[in-house]
Write a protein that holds these residues in place. Structure first.
Motif, PDB file in Angstrom:
ATOM      1  N   TYR A 110      32.733  19.775 -27.782  1.00  0.00           N
ATOM      2  CA  TYR A 110      32.886  18.800 -26.705  1.00  0.00           C
ATOM      3  C   TYR A 110      31.606  17.973 -26.534  1.00  0.00           C
ATOM      4  N   GLU A 111      30.436  18.594 -26.758  1.00  0.00           N
ATOM      5  CA  GLU A 111      29.177  17.852 -26.671  1.00  0.00           C
ATOM      6  C   GLU A 111      29.064  16.845 -27.806  1.00  0.00           C
ATOM      7  N   GLN A 112      29.524  17.234 -28.992  1.00  0.00           N
ATOM      8  CA  GLN A 112      29.482  16.328 -30.135  1.00  0.00           C
ATOM      9  C   GLN A 112      30.402  15.125 -29.911  1.00  0.00           C
ATOM     10  N   ILE A 113      31.541  15.357 -29.303  1.00  0.00           N
ATOM     11  CA  ILE A 113      32.465  14.260 -29.007  1.00  0.00           C
ATOM     12  C   ILE A 113      31.874  13.360 -27.930  1.00  0.00           C
ATOM     13  N   ARG A 114      31.289  13.964 -26.905  1.00  0.00           N
ATOM     14  CA  ARG A 114      30.611  13.188 -25.861  1.00  0.00           C
ATOM     15  C   ARG A 114      29.512  12.330 -26.487  1.00  0.00           C
ATOM     16  N   ASP A 115      28.707  12.942 -27.369  1.00  0.00           N
ATOM     17  CA  ASP A 115      27.623  12.218 -28.017  1.00  0.00           C
ATOM     18  C   ASP A 115      28.135  11.122 -28.945  1.00  0.00           C
ATOM     19  N   TRP A 116      29.266  11.379 -29.610  1.00  0.00           N
ATOM     20  CA  TRP A 116      29.874  10.380 -30.491  1.00  0.00           C
ATOM     21  C   TRP A 116      30.258   9.135 -29.700  1.00  0.00           C
ATOM     22  N   LEU A 117      30.881   9.331 -28.542  1.00  0.00           N
ATOM     23  CA  LEU A 117      31.225   8.192 -27.688  1.00  0.00           C
ATOM     24  C   LEU A 117      29.963   7.523 -27.145  1.00  0.00           C
ATOM     25  N   ALA A 118      29.008   8.335 -26.712  1.00  0.00           N
ATOM     26  CA  ALA A 118      27.752   7.795 -26.182  1.00  0.00           C
ATOM     27  C   ALA A 118      27.024   6.977 -27.241  1.00  0.00           C
ATOM     28  N   ASP A 119      27.009   7.453 -28.475  1.00  0.00           N
ATOM     29  CA  ASP A 119      26.358   6.716 -29.565  1.00  0.00           C
ATOM     30  C   ASP A 119      26.988   5.339 -29.755  1.00  0.00           C
ATOM     31  N   GLN A 120      28.307   5.258 -29.614  1.00  0.00           N
ATOM     32  CA  GLN A 120      28.986   3.970 -29.763  1.00  0.00           C
ATOM     33  C   GLN A 120      28.606   2.996 -28.654  1.00  0.00           C
ATOM     34  N   ILE A 121      28.304   3.537 -27.487  1.00  0.00           N
ATOM     35  CA  ILE A 121      27.860   2.688 -26.374  1.00  0.00           C
ATOM     36  C   ILE A 121      26.404   2.282 -26.591  1.00  0.00           C
ATOM     37  N   ILE A 122      25.574   3.216 -27.009  1.00  0.00           N
ATOM     38  CA  ILE A 122      24.162   2.920 -27.241  1.00  0.00           C
ATOM     39  C   ILE A 122      23.994   1.882 -28.341  1.00  0.00           C
ATOM     40  N   ASP A 123      24.752   2.018 -29.432  1.00  0.00           N
ATOM     41  CA  ASP A 123      24.590   1.051 -30.531  1.00  0.00           C
ATOM     42  C   ASP A 123      25.452  -0.203 -30.324  1.00  0.00           C
ATOM     43  N   GLU A 124      26.067  -0.293 -29.171  1.00  0.00           N
ATOM     44  CA  GLU A 124      26.845  -1.449 -28.723  1.00  0.00           C
ATOM     45  C   GLU A 124      28.101  -1.721 -29.554  1.00  0.00           C
TER      46      GLU A 124
ATOM     47  N   VAL B   8      46.321   3.045 -17.805  1.00  0.00           N
ATOM     48  CA  VAL B   8      45.841   2.051 -18.761  1.00  0.00           C
ATOM     49  C   VAL B   8      44.897   2.668 -19.786  1.00  0.00           C
ATOM     50  N   GLY B   9      43.966   3.495 -19.314  1.00  0.00           N
ATOM     51  CA  GLY B   9      43.028   4.140 -20.220  1.00  0.00           C
ATOM     52  C   GLY B   9      41.640   4.267 -19.629  1.00  0.00           C
ATOM     53  N   MET B  10      40.689   4.538 -20.506  1.00  0.00           N
ATOM     54  CA  MET B  10      39.288   4.679 -20.110  1.00  0.00           C
ATOM     55  C   MET B  10      38.494   3.511 -20.642  1.00  0.00           C
ATOM     56  N   PHE B  11      37.459   3.133 -19.873  1.00  0.00           N
ATOM     57  CA  PHE B  11      36.660   1.969 -20.206  1.00  0.00           C
ATOM     58  C   PHE B  11      35.187   2.271 -19.992  1.00  0.00           C
ATOM     59  N   VAL B  12      34.343   1.484 -20.642  1.00  0.00           N
ATOM     60  CA  VAL B  12      32.895   1.632 -20.509  1.00  0.00           C
ATOM     61  C   VAL B  12      32.460   1.003 -19.182  1.00  0.00           C
ATOM     62  N   SER B  13      31.710   1.753 -18.387  1.00  0.00           N
ATOM     63  CA  SER B  13      31.228   1.291 -17.086  1.00  0.00           C
ATOM     64  C   SER B  13      30.084   0.295 -17.231  1.00  0.00           C
ATOM     65  N   GLU B  14      29.898  -0.506 -16.206  1.00  0.00           N
ATOM     66  CA  GLU B  14      28.739  -1.398 -16.166  1.00  0.00           C
ATOM     67  C   GLU B  14      27.478  -0.547 -16.119  1.00  0.00           C
ATOM     68  N   GLY B  15      26.484  -0.931 -16.891  1.00  0.00           N
ATOM     69  CA  GLY B  15      25.215  -0.211 -16.913  1.00  0.00           C
ATOM     70  C   GLY B  15      25.251   1.095 -17.699  1.00  0.00           C
ATOM     71  N   ALA B  16      26.352   1.354 -18.397  1.00  0.00           N
ATOM     72  CA  ALA B  16      26.488   2.624 -19.126  1.00  0.00           C
ATOM     73  C   ALA B  16      25.407   2.794 -20.180  1.00  0.00           C
ATOM     74  N   ARG B  17      25.125   1.749 -20.930  1.00  0.00           N
ATOM     75  CA  ARG B  17      24.127   1.848 -21.999  1.00  0.00           C
ATOM     76  C   ARG B  17      22.768   2.211 -21.428  1.00  0.00           C
TER      77      ARG B  17
END
Length: 123
Positions: free
Chosen positions: A12-26, A70-79
């Motif tokens: 679950y941490e790896q999946i969280r990090d995978w999504l987080a990485d996609q936000i960090i690298d835009e 509808v689904g999940m979306f990236v929040s403002e200021g997430a990066r």
């Protein structure tokens, strides 16, 4: 389990990090729709509860938000939130152990700086 995942930390941490990485690298930016839990389950070939746990952590941190039906979306200021959290973790996880080992090896600041300069990848 997918070969994209490893046994070094919980899935679950790896999946969280995978999504987080996609936000960090835009790859994902503010208000982008995030892959659904079912899509992630299919992609990684893991249990739905495992994926939900990783995604829920990002929701609780204010990195993702849900739109019912509808689904999940990236929040403002997430990066920015993710970068701040990772920078704090960087000191504990990498910098302190490195400096401790450097002390054992009797390396000076300039020795460490030379090593960093020699190994730094060009951006």
């Amino acid at each position: 389990m997918s070969n994209l995942l490893n046994e070094k930390k919980p899935i679950y941490e790896q999946i969280r990090d995978w999504l987080a990485d996609q936000i960090i690298d835009e790859t994902l930016v503010e208000h982008d729709k995030v892959p659904s839990t079912n899509e992630i389950v299919t992609y990684f070939k893991v249990n739905h509860i495992t994926v939900s746990k990783g995604v829920t952590e990002l929701v609780e941190e204010g990195v993702l938000y849900k739109k019912r039906g509808v689904g999940m979306f990236v929040s403002e200021g997430a990066r920015g939130k993710l970068l701040e959290k990772r920078r704090e973790g960087f000191v504990e996880e990498y910098l302190k152990p490195m400096l401790e080992e450097a002390g054992k090896l009797d390396l000076s600041k300039s020795d460490i700086q030379k090593m960093i300069d020699m190994n730094r990848s060009e951006k």
